[in-house]
Design a protein around this motif. Structure first.
Motif, PDB file in Angstrom:
ATOM      1  N   PRO A 164     -33.917  56.405 -36.960  1.00 30.81           N
ATOM      2  CA  PRO A 164     -32.524  56.689 -37.338  1.00 30.81           C
ATOM      3  C   PRO A 164     -31.501  55.897 -36.535  1.00 30.81           C
ATOM      4  O   PRO A 164     -30.467  55.498 -37.066  1.00 30.81           O
ATOM      5  CB  PRO A 164     -32.389  58.199 -37.097  1.00 30.81           C
ATOM      6  N   MET A 165     -31.793  55.628 -35.259  1.00 34.87           N
ATOM      7  CA  MET A 165     -30.851  54.859 -34.443  1.00 34.87           C
ATOM      8  C   MET A 165     -30.788  53.404 -34.890  1.00 34.87           C
ATOM      9  O   MET A 165     -29.702  52.825 -35.006  1.00 34.87           O
ATOM     10  CB  MET A 165     -31.244  54.948 -32.969  1.00 34.87           C
ATOM     11  N   THR A 166     -31.928  52.783 -35.149  1.00 40.17           N
ATOM     12  CA  THR A 166     -31.946  51.385 -35.591  1.00 40.17           C
ATOM     13  C   THR A 166     -31.245  51.244 -36.936  1.00 40.17           C
ATOM     14  O   THR A 166     -30.445  50.321 -37.145  1.00 40.17           O
ATOM     15  CB  THR A 166     -33.396  50.878 -35.695  1.00 40.17           C
ATOM     16  N   ARG A 167     -31.530  52.145 -37.841  1.00 40.97           N
ATOM     17  CA  ARG A 167     -30.905  52.132 -39.158  1.00 40.97           C
ATOM     18  C   ARG A 167     -29.393  52.288 -39.044  1.00 40.97           C
ATOM     19  O   ARG A 167     -28.631  51.555 -39.683  1.00 40.97           O
ATOM     20  CB  ARG A 167     -31.520  53.250 -40.005  1.00 40.97           C
ATOM     21  N   MET A 168     -28.955  53.253 -38.241  1.00 40.23           N
ATOM     22  CA  MET A 168     -27.524  53.510 -38.097  1.00 40.23           C
ATOM     23  C   MET A 168     -26.807  52.373 -37.373  1.00 40.23           C
ATOM     24  O   MET A 168     -25.738  51.923 -37.799  1.00 40.23           O
ATOM     25  CB  MET A 168     -27.329  54.821 -37.321  1.00 40.23           C
ATOM     26  N   LEU A 169     -27.399  51.865 -36.312  1.00 39.72           N
ATOM     27  CA  LEU A 169     -26.738  50.853 -35.493  1.00 39.72           C
ATOM     28  C   LEU A 169     -26.613  49.515 -36.209  1.00 39.72           C
ATOM     29  O   LEU A 169     -25.535  48.915 -36.251  1.00 39.72           O
ATOM     30  CB  LEU A 169     -27.502  50.655 -34.182  1.00 39.72           C
ATOM     31  N   TYR A 170     -27.737  49.045 -36.761  1.00 38.50           N
ATOM     32  CA  TYR A 170     -27.788  47.661 -37.208  1.00 38.50           C
ATOM     33  C   TYR A 170     -27.824  47.485 -38.725  1.00 38.50           C
ATOM     34  O   TYR A 170     -27.876  46.363 -39.219  1.00 38.50           O
ATOM     35  CB  TYR A 170     -28.984  46.964 -36.554  1.00 38.50           C
ATOM     36  N   GLY A 171     -27.788  48.603 -39.456  1.00 39.92           N
ATOM     37  CA  GLY A 171     -27.601  48.534 -40.889  1.00 39.92           C
ATOM     38  C   GLY A 171     -28.777  48.019 -41.696  1.00 39.92           C
ATOM     39  O   GLY A 171     -28.588  47.539 -42.812  1.00 39.92           O
ATOM     40  N   GLN A 256     -30.041  47.749 -25.287  1.00 39.70           N
ATOM     41  CA  GLN A 256     -29.704  46.834 -26.368  1.00 39.70           C
ATOM     42  C   GLN A 256     -28.396  47.239 -27.050  1.00 39.70           C
ATOM     43  O   GLN A 256     -27.646  46.376 -27.524  1.00 39.70           O
ATOM     44  CB  GLN A 256     -30.839  46.796 -27.401  1.00 39.70           C
ATOM     45  N   MET A 257     -28.105  48.524 -27.090  1.00 39.55           N
ATOM     46  CA  MET A 257     -26.822  48.974 -27.630  1.00 39.55           C
ATOM     47  C   MET A 257     -25.657  48.395 -26.830  1.00 39.55           C
ATOM     48  O   MET A 257     -24.640  47.976 -27.400  1.00 39.55           O
ATOM     49  CB  MET A 257     -26.735  50.504 -27.605  1.00 39.55           C
ATOM     50  N   ILE A 258     -25.803  48.377 -25.525  1.00 42.54           N
ATOM     51  CA  ILE A 258     -24.756  47.814 -24.667  1.00 42.54           C
ATOM     52  C   ILE A 258     -24.624  46.313 -24.903  1.00 42.54           C
ATOM     53  O   ILE A 258     -23.521  45.783 -25.070  1.00 42.54           O
ATOM     54  CB  ILE A 258     -25.071  48.104 -23.190  1.00 42.54           C
ATOM     55  N   TYR A 260     -25.415  44.503 -27.478  1.00 38.41           N
ATOM     56  CA  TYR A 260     -25.018  44.087 -28.818  1.00 38.41           C
ATOM     57  C   TYR A 260     -23.961  44.999 -29.438  1.00 38.41           C
ATOM     58  O   TYR A 260     -23.881  45.123 -30.656  1.00 38.41           O
ATOM     59  CB  TYR A 260     -26.245  44.023 -29.724  1.00 38.41           C
ATOM     60  N   GLU A 261     -23.129  45.608 -28.619  1.00 39.43           N
ATOM     61  CA  GLU A 261     -22.118  46.514 -29.167  1.00 39.43           C
ATOM     62  C   GLU A 261     -21.152  45.792 -30.104  1.00 39.43           C
ATOM     63  O   GLU A 261     -20.628  46.379 -31.053  1.00 39.43           O
ATOM     64  CB  GLU A 261     -21.356  47.229 -28.058  1.00 39.43           C
ATOM     65  N   ASP A 262     -20.902  44.516 -29.863  1.00 43.34           N
ATOM     66  CA  ASP A 262     -20.011  43.771 -30.754  1.00 43.34           C
ATOM     67  C   ASP A 262     -20.588  43.645 -32.162  1.00 43.34           C
ATOM     68  O   ASP A 262     -19.850  43.429 -33.132  1.00 43.34           O
ATOM     69  CB  ASP A 262     -19.723  42.378 -30.188  1.00 43.34           C
ATOM     70  N   LYS A 263     -21.914  43.788 -32.279  1.00 47.70           N
ATOM     71  CA  LYS A 263     -22.576  43.730 -33.587  1.00 47.70           C
ATOM     72  C   LYS A 263     -22.508  45.071 -34.300  1.00 47.70           C
ATOM     73  O   LYS A 263     -22.020  45.178 -35.435  1.00 47.70           O
ATOM     74  CB  LYS A 263     -24.034  43.306 -33.424  1.00 47.70           C
ATOM     75  N   TRP A 264     -23.017  46.112 -33.639  1.00 57.08           N
ATOM     76  CA  TRP A 264     -23.204  47.370 -34.356  1.00 57.08           C
ATOM     77  C   TRP A 264     -21.919  48.169 -34.558  1.00 57.08           C
ATOM     78  O   TRP A 264     -21.831  48.982 -35.483  1.00 57.08           O
ATOM     79  CB  TRP A 264     -24.277  48.239 -33.685  1.00 57.08           C
ATOM     80  N   LEU A 265     -20.904  47.940 -33.719  1.00 58.09           N
ATOM     81  CA  LEU A 265     -19.648  48.657 -33.895  1.00 58.09           C
ATOM     82  C   LEU A 265     -18.982  48.317 -35.232  1.00 58.09           C
ATOM     83  O   LEU A 265     -18.194  49.101 -35.758  1.00 58.09           O
ATOM     84  CB  LEU A 265     -18.690  48.337 -32.744  1.00 58.09           C
ATOM     85  N   SER A 346     -23.766  57.230 -24.821  1.00 57.30           N
ATOM     86  CA  SER A 346     -22.431  56.879 -24.333  1.00 57.30           C
ATOM     87  C   SER A 346     -22.336  57.003 -22.821  1.00 57.30           C
ATOM     88  O   SER A 346     -21.707  56.165 -22.163  1.00 57.30           O
ATOM     89  CB  SER A 346     -21.385  57.776 -25.014  1.00 57.30           C
ATOM     90  N   VAL A 347     -22.956  58.037 -22.262  1.00 59.84           N
ATOM     91  CA  VAL A 347     -22.975  58.181 -20.805  1.00 59.84           C
ATOM     92  C   VAL A 347     -23.840  57.089 -20.178  1.00 59.84           C
ATOM     93  O   VAL A 347     -23.509  56.548 -19.122  1.00 59.84           O
ATOM     94  CB  VAL A 347     -23.469  59.588 -20.407  1.00 59.84           C
ATOM     95  N   PHE A 348     -24.951  56.755 -20.814  1.00 58.55           N
ATOM     96  CA  PHE A 348     -25.832  55.675 -20.339  1.00 58.55           C
ATOM     97  C   PHE A 348     -25.031  54.382 -20.166  1.00 58.55           C
ATOM     98  O   PHE A 348     -25.230  53.645 -19.203  1.00 58.55           O
ATOM     99  CB  PHE A 348     -26.956  55.469 -21.352  1.00 58.55           C
ATOM    100  N   ARG A 349     -24.120  54.105 -21.085  1.00 59.81           N
ATOM    101  CA  ARG A 349     -23.303  52.887 -21.019  1.00 59.81           C
ATOM    102  C   ARG A 349     -22.507  52.820 -19.725  1.00 59.81           C
ATOM    103  O   ARG A 349     -22.320  51.737 -19.150  1.00 59.81           O
ATOM    104  CB  ARG A 349     -22.357  52.864 -22.227  1.00 59.81           C
ATOM    105  N   ARG A 350     -22.021  53.971 -19.254  1.00 56.47           N
ATOM    106  CA  ARG A 350     -21.181  53.990 -18.048  1.00 56.47           C
ATOM    107  C   ARG A 350     -21.956  54.312 -16.773  1.00 56.47           C
ATOM    108  O   ARG A 350     -21.412  54.261 -15.680  1.00 56.47           O
ATOM    109  CB  ARG A 350     -20.061  55.023 -18.241  1.00 56.47           C
ATOM    110  N   TRP A 351     -23.223  54.662 -16.943  1.00 62.71           N
ATOM    111  CA  TRP A 351     -24.070  55.080 -15.812  1.00 62.71           C
ATOM    112  C   TRP A 351     -24.620  53.827 -15.142  1.00 62.71           C
ATOM    113  O   TRP A 351     -25.406  53.094 -15.735  1.00 62.71           O
ATOM    114  CB  TRP A 351     -25.207  55.940 -16.344  1.00 62.71           C
TER     115      TRP A 351
END
Length: 409
Positions: A164-171, A256-258, A260-265, A346-351
């Protein structure tokens, strides 16, 4: 120690003697003396049957097995026209390092197509070779993900997080982002090899599969799925390596979310990928599990880590989580689970330190979601349970705005 190459000197020399190769099939292994010969011999038969005119190499990348894995690999019979190399890779112990060795060998040999197979497979047939290589060699696909018929209680990390995360993030609707068996082009193998900054991280371990899939997606590679039928492994102790795998896979996913955030956002829609070899095949073996101990893990986790979970999650998420745990019937529904994952990401991003410890705090919640799902599908067929998995993935998509708000705050 940061090894500049995973190839040993003698292995490199052996590869140079072989010269140019069209196809390489990599088999990462560690402690697989009971199954490795079966995998190699089926691969050999597949290469002979379907790619007789191509020069092929079977490349066994071992992590220093303490049993007779390498001896069994050496003894495995392959057609005389096919080369075989058995080697111990250099670097961090893990599946990713074994794959790195395959990537380096593929790049050195200038191959057109690559495939990799798990070394503990029982259900592999010669046709599996064609199913992963044909889309690359015939139709110029660059990355082939597997499709499996799996029992409704199997593949819990994939079903509840990675898919579900891969599908949601990267379409892209890639059902098995960490399937273990993949096909890819020689050019993509070189791309993987050249990512030099990852081989001392969890990507060198269990994180390799989701890293490969994410890399292929964000690099805009041509991706498809090839159905393989049922995937049957050598039996292991229940839960063997599960926690370690969970931490390494989720750490990689969040990292990878961090990156490639410019991609999945920017992504709001999901596309299908072309599917090859739609085939029912043999049914999967049933996986017998009980939901009670998994839900007890959630209950115990709340007692021990509840205050930390409250700090990590939003007020609304924690209130819902507390209500679910304190209910007469402990459960963790998909909509609450989705927000939990998004809050942790989201917390992982700032941790900045000890991110593995943060991911470790997610494990009781994950087990609680698995226990809940087992109860939800108890009376359903595998096909009906699959519809529940897809429904959950759609919930992840519908709640993406929640993730973005938490991510950017």
């Amino acid at each position: 120690m940061n090894h500049l190459t995973s190839l040993r000197d003698d292995t490199r020399k052996n590869l140079e003697k072989i010269g140019d190769v069209d196809i390489i099939v990599g088999i990462p292994c560690y402690g697989n003396e009971k199954t490795i010969r079966n995998v190699i011999e089926n691969v050999g038969e597949g290469l002979k049957k379907y790619y007789k005119g191509e020069k092929s190499l079977i490349f066994i990348s071992d992590g220093g097995s303490l049993d007779d894995t390498r001896e069994e690999a050496e003894a495995a019979a392959v057609p005389s026209s096919i080369d075989k190399i058995v080697t111990i890779y250099r670097g961090v112990a893990g599946k990713g390092s074994a794959f790195r060795c395959v990537f380096e060998a593929a790049s050195l040999l200038g191959v057109k197509g690559c495939a990799v197979f798990d070394s503990d497979l029982i259900s592999i047939t010669p046709e599996w070779v064609k199913r992963l290589l044909e889309p690359v060699l015939k139709d110029n696909f660059e990355y082939v993900t597997p499709g499996y018929k799996r029992d409704k209680n199997d593949g819990t990390i994939t079903n509840n997080i990675v898919y579900p995360m891969t599908r949601m993030l990267y379409g892209l609707n890639i059902r098995q982002p960490i399937g273990g068996d993949f096909g890819f082009s020689g050019k993509l193998a070189k791309t993987f090899k050249e990512e030099e900054d990852v081989w001392n991280t969890d990507i060198a371990k269990f994180g390799i599969d989701i890293w490969m899939t994410t890399t292929a997606i964000v690099r805009g590679k041509k991706i498809c799925k090839s159905d393989m039928g049922a995937k049957i492994h050598e039996p292991k102790e229940p839960g063997a390596n599960l926690r370690l795998m969970f931490i390494q896979v989720v750490w990689t996913l969040f990292t990878q979310m961090i990156k490639y955030e410019d991609k999945w956002l920017k992504i709001s829609k999901t596309k299908k990928v072309k599917t090859y070899n739609i085939d029912e095949g043999i049914p999967p073996e049933p996986v017998e599990v009980s939901s009670e101990p998994l839900l007890k893990e959630l209950e115990d986790g709340f007692k021990h880590f509840g205050r930390l979970w409250e700090e990590i999650t939003s007020n609304g998420t924690f209130k819902d989580l507390k209500r679910c745990v304190k209910s007469s019937k402990i459960h963790l529904p998909a909509n609450v689970w989705t927000r939990v994952i998004y809050d942790f990401a989201s917390v992982f991003r700032r941790w900045e330190r000890n991110r593995h410890k943060l991911v470790n705090l997610l494990i009781p919640l994950y087990l609680g979601r698995v226990g809940t799902f087992i109860g939800e599908v108890e009376e359903l067929s595998n096909e009906e349970a699959e519809e529940k998995v897809v429904e959950q993935a759609k919930i992840f998509e519908e709640m993406k705005d929640y993730l973005i708000k938490r991510w950017l705050r």
